[in-house]
Write an enzyme that holds these catalytic residues in place. Structure first.
Site, PDB file in Angstrom:
ATOM      1  N   ASP A 449      67.647 -25.624   6.893  1.00  0.00           N
ATOM      2  CA  ASP A 449      67.280 -26.018   8.249  1.00  0.00           C
ATOM      3  C   ASP A 449      67.927 -27.368   8.508  1.00  0.00           C
ATOM      4  O   ASP A 449      67.650 -28.342   7.819  1.00  0.00           O
ATOM      5  CB  ASP A 449      65.743 -26.097   8.352  1.00  0.00           C
ATOM      6  N   GLU A 467      67.869 -26.137  14.336  1.00  0.00           N
ATOM      7  CA  GLU A 467      66.487 -26.221  13.868  1.00  0.00           C
ATOM      8  C   GLU A 467      65.505 -25.684  14.900  1.00  0.00           C
ATOM      9  O   GLU A 467      64.592 -24.916  14.563  1.00  0.00           O
ATOM     10  CB  GLU A 467      66.116 -27.662  13.519  1.00  0.00           C
ATOM     11  N   GLU A 468      65.679 -26.089  16.151  1.00  0.00           N
ATOM     12  CA  GLU A 468      64.754 -25.631  17.187  1.00  0.00           C
ATOM     13  C   GLU A 468      64.767 -24.112  17.305  1.00  0.00           C
ATOM     14  O   GLU A 468      63.709 -23.482  17.443  1.00  0.00           O
ATOM     15  CB  GLU A 468      65.114 -26.264  18.535  1.00  0.00           C
ATOM     16  N   CYS A 590      76.599 -31.740  11.909  1.00  0.00           N
ATOM     17  CA  CYS A 590      77.954 -31.847  12.462  1.00  0.00           C
ATOM     18  C   CYS A 590      78.033 -31.572  13.958  1.00  0.00           C
ATOM     19  O   CYS A 590      79.104 -31.689  14.537  1.00  0.00           O
ATOM     20  CB  CYS A 590      78.896 -30.878  11.742  1.00  0.00           C
ATOM     21  N   GLY A 591      76.960 -31.197  14.589  1.00  0.00           N
ATOM     22  CA  GLY A 591      77.001 -30.920  16.018  1.00  0.00           C
ATOM     23  C   GLY A 591      76.541 -32.133  16.796  1.00  0.00           C
ATOM     24  O   GLY A 591      77.294 -33.078  17.022  1.00  0.00           O
ATOM     25  N   ALA A 592      75.263 -32.118  17.213  1.00  0.00           N
ATOM     26  CA  ALA A 592      74.714 -33.232  17.974  1.00  0.00           C
ATOM     27  C   ALA A 592      74.667 -34.512  17.162  1.00  0.00           C
ATOM     28  O   ALA A 592      74.671 -35.605  17.721  1.00  0.00           O
ATOM     29  CB  ALA A 592      73.309 -32.869  18.461  1.00  0.00           C
TER      30      ALA A 592
END
Length: 732
Positions: A449, A467-468, A590-592
């Site tokens: 996660d 995760e959400e 690596c995204g937000a």
């Protein structure tokens, strides 16, 4: 008495229960500044306030004229659009809602700037676990790489590389036999033992009678006799009543529609009258769902949720310990107990959990009451989130699952981490694929996660990334927010046995609920837990690209990943590697959060090696990344075998190259590692571990020592990244 009320959006007509006059609002009310009564609590830590815009500043040489209110403009645009509807039903309303959201987003952002966000209920501060948040304004901005769709479904002929998936260790095949289930000092079991899983009968709670634990070490329960609340008595005198009595009276009454549901919740949360607006909840039932869906929920499902919530003192009879920082500890509950606890979250009954100030009792815990999911200006993502929640309750109130779930906070002592600089172990085996997802294709593996330090991140607000989404399709994970304090840098959180209830499509702002998901084929262990193990690890937030390659930051991420991958069972009897399932992961942080995909992949490979686990890696439809990860793994294990200590030295050297440049270099980390050894690297006249490299690395260490001030690092050559809405939703 049930009355008829007609809500018109263009030509879309719905019939529902009459809202009280004070509840009737126009779309303009979504944006108006709320007035605060004398009895309202001060709102703390609110970073954004949405106000009416009436005038613009006059410029020299121009007459000052009333500005066009952007809110009124979008309202007029939407009204014109709504008038063109020719038909009835949820599809027309959904189109209306989507257009409304998109237009208001565009126009309001142009007026308020990038700081505008729909949801003002953010409970996460921005001042912890951030890597190098200050630095130079020089250099290229790095935009966050947030996908807009779910990765392609893995097929039988998918082009994967590395070790075959069927040769990786998987549970339950690789598991050791579990000991008998019982409570210990570090493991609280809330059911009666001995216990044997029965698919038809839920476990019995333990003890038989409710035992209260209203103190600083346990969850403060809504049904506690010490949970009192001011109530308007006779002659307008305020008296203290048992809050559970008020909750019982409220939930036992008939709730025919969303306006009545709002009134019910505010009866025992009266201090938030005028602050919680429930517009998203009302939008779901008045604009998005069909009349039959609405009638089914309020006529059949909601009364069962209320009954489940009121069963709290009979199902959760033992005080639930808070999983506080600094200690490894577990809680095992039945799925029925979790459903009861989530039903109370649905009705927002948990005391002491709504205040967000830094002096509040649960400031370092995530929110648990669902009011933040109901609140705020409606948008499509929050509506889809609510559908996931409704799907969960529809399932469990019809056919209650009978298994167990274990939640474990894992704390690794600072002296117990591997000595990374002296670890000469080569990387373990790898399976890598561009197609597939962790939740769909990680069966039997330790699934990662990509967590917020506050578990679930923005699941109950506006965040909707990895995760959400996992918490939404597996809502039993949400209950971890009730008792888990924010994670420290040397801690992780493991969830074993959470069931999946929903299918989905899309990602972030394109997320959509796609109906029921049948998880019955997943095997269960001897404790009745589904063989689904998920480990939550929170990455650092990267503001400046080059900083993430610095030695101290790389080791922080190594330690964090190791916390999530290692199996803690005491140093005297560590588990054998043949009993450990492989890690199933992807582009963690690596995204937000702005991390470099290749660096984070290498960090996870090193951490999994130290934890004696192989790795299954899904690159989220990135074919080039798939090939790059496989090629560097082959290079570091076959072509030119290198230990973890040498790999870390190469990462530090690469950071030196980044620091000397004002822009991101043309070669990535993997290319740099290969070039160091093949002699094609410019200005390189030596091999790793040669005196020239030793000298250069010593100079870099001296630079870091001189430039580091506390937790912040100041550099004139930083590459600053731009923030995004999803970043804001998921930042610790």
């Amino acid at each position: 008495m049930k009355l008829s009320y007609v809500l018109c959006l263009g030509k879309v007509v719905y019939r529902m229960s009459e809202p009280p006059l004070k509840k009737k609002r126009t779309l303009l009310d979504f944006f108006r500044k709320k007035t605060k009564s004398n009895n309202d609590e001060p709102v703390k830590d609110k970073k954004v306030e949405i106000i009416d815009v009436e005038m613009t500043e006059s410029k020299p040489g121009k007459s000052s004229k009333p500005a066009v209110n952007p809110v009124e403009k979008v309202f007029n645009d939407i009204s014109t659009f709504g008038a063109s509807f020719d038909g009835k039903g949820a599809q027309a309303a959904r189109t209306f809602t989507k257009t409304f959201t998109e237009k208001t987003d565009k126009i309001l952002k142009s007026s308020f700037g990038d700081t505008f966000k729909y949801d003002e209920t953010m409970e996460y501060n921005m001042d912890s676990d951030v890597a190098d948040s200050q630095g130079s304004q020089d250099g290229d901005s790095v935009k966050p790489d947030i996908p807009t769709k779910k990765p392609s479904q893995r097929k039988a002929n998918s082009d994967w590389k590395g070790k075959p998936l069927n040769r990786l260790n998987k549970i339950p095949d690789c598991m050791e036999k579990l000991p008998a289930l019982h409570s210990t000092e570090n493991h609280t079991v809330l059911i009666k033992v001995p216990y044997k899983y029965d698919p038809k009968t839920p476990p019995m709670p333990h003890p038989a009678q409710y035992k209260d634990g209203w103190n600083n070490d346990h969850v403060k329960m809504p049904c506690s006799p010490q949970n009192e609340y001011p109530f308007q008595g006779k002659n307008n005198k305020q008296i203290l009543r048992k809050r559970w009595e008020i909750i019982e009276e409220a939930l036992l009454s008939k709730i025919p529609g969303p306006y009545e549901l709002e009134d019910i919740i505010l009866k025992y949360n009266s201090r938030y009258f005028g602050k919680w607006n429930f517009e998203t909840l009302k939008c779901l039932f008045t604009e998005d769902l069909t009349q039959s869906e609405r009638n089914h929920f309020f006529g059949e499902v909601l009364p069962k949720i209320a009954k489940l919530a009121l069963n709290l003192p009979h199902l959760c009879t033992q005080p639930i310990p808070l999983l506080k920082k600094g200690k490894t500890r577990s809680i095992t509950l039945s799925q029925q107990q979790i459903a009861c606890l989530l039903a109370n979250a649905f009705f927002c009954t948990y005391p002491r959990r709504n205040a967000k100030g830094k002096s509040s009792e649960f400031f370092n815990y995530p929110s648990i009451n669902f009011n933040s999911l109901y609140d705020g200006m409606p948008n499509c993502v929050k509506l889809e989130k609510l559908k996931c929640i409704i799907q969960y309750f529809s399932r469990v109130t019809k056919n209650m699952p009978t298994g167990l779930v274990t939640f474990t906070r894992q704390h690794v002592g600072l002296i117990d981490f591997p000595k990374w600089d002296n670890l000469d172990t080569t990387l373990r085996d790898l399976h890598v694929s561009a197609e597939g997802t962790i939740e769909d294709d990680g069966e039997g593996l330790l699934q990662v996660d990509f967590a917020n330090k506050y578990l679930g991140g923005g699941v109950l607000t506006h965040g909707c990334v990895q995760e959400e989404i996992r918490f939404l399709i597996c809502p039993e994970m949400i209950i971890s927010r009730l008792f888990t304090e924010g994670l420290e840098k040397n801690e992780s959180f493991v969830m074993k046995g959470c069931e999946r209830f929903s299918s989905y499509d899309g990602y972030a702002r394109t997320f959509e609920w796609k109906g029921d998901y049948d998880d019955s084929k997943t095997p269960r262990d001897d404790w009745g837990r589904l063989c689904t193990h998920v480990t939550a690890i929170d990455a650092l937030v990267i503001h400046h690209y080059d900083r993430q390659f610095k030695g101290d930051i790389v080791k922080r991420e190594l330690n964090k990943a190791y916390c999530g991958f290692v199996s803690l069972r005491g140093t005297k009897n560590p588990p054998h590697e043949i009993n450990l399932s492989a890690v199933c992961t992807g582009n963690w942080g690596c995204g937000a959060f702005g991390g470099d995909k290749r660096l984070k992949a290498l960090i996870q490979l090193m951490a999994a090696t130290a934890a004696k686990r192989d790795v299954c890696y899904y690159t989220f439809d990135d074919e080039r990344l798939k090939n790059d990860i496989y090629n560097i793994h082959q290079y570091l294990t076959v072509t030119n075998p290198l230990g973890i200590d040498t790999i870390l030295s190469l990462i530090e050297r690469y950071e030196g190259v980044l620091r000397k440049s004002r822009r991101k270099p043309n070669m990535n980390l993997f290319e740099y590692i290969v070039k160091v050894f093949d002699g094609s690297l410019e200005n390189t006249d030596s091999e790793p571990d040669s005196p020239a490299i030793e000298k250069e690395m010593s100079q870099e260490m001296l630079y870091r020592k001189e430039s580091c001030m506390g937790d912040e690092v100041v550099s004139n050559n930083s590459v600053k990244r731009q923030l995004s809405e999803d970043y804001k939703a998921n930042t610790p």
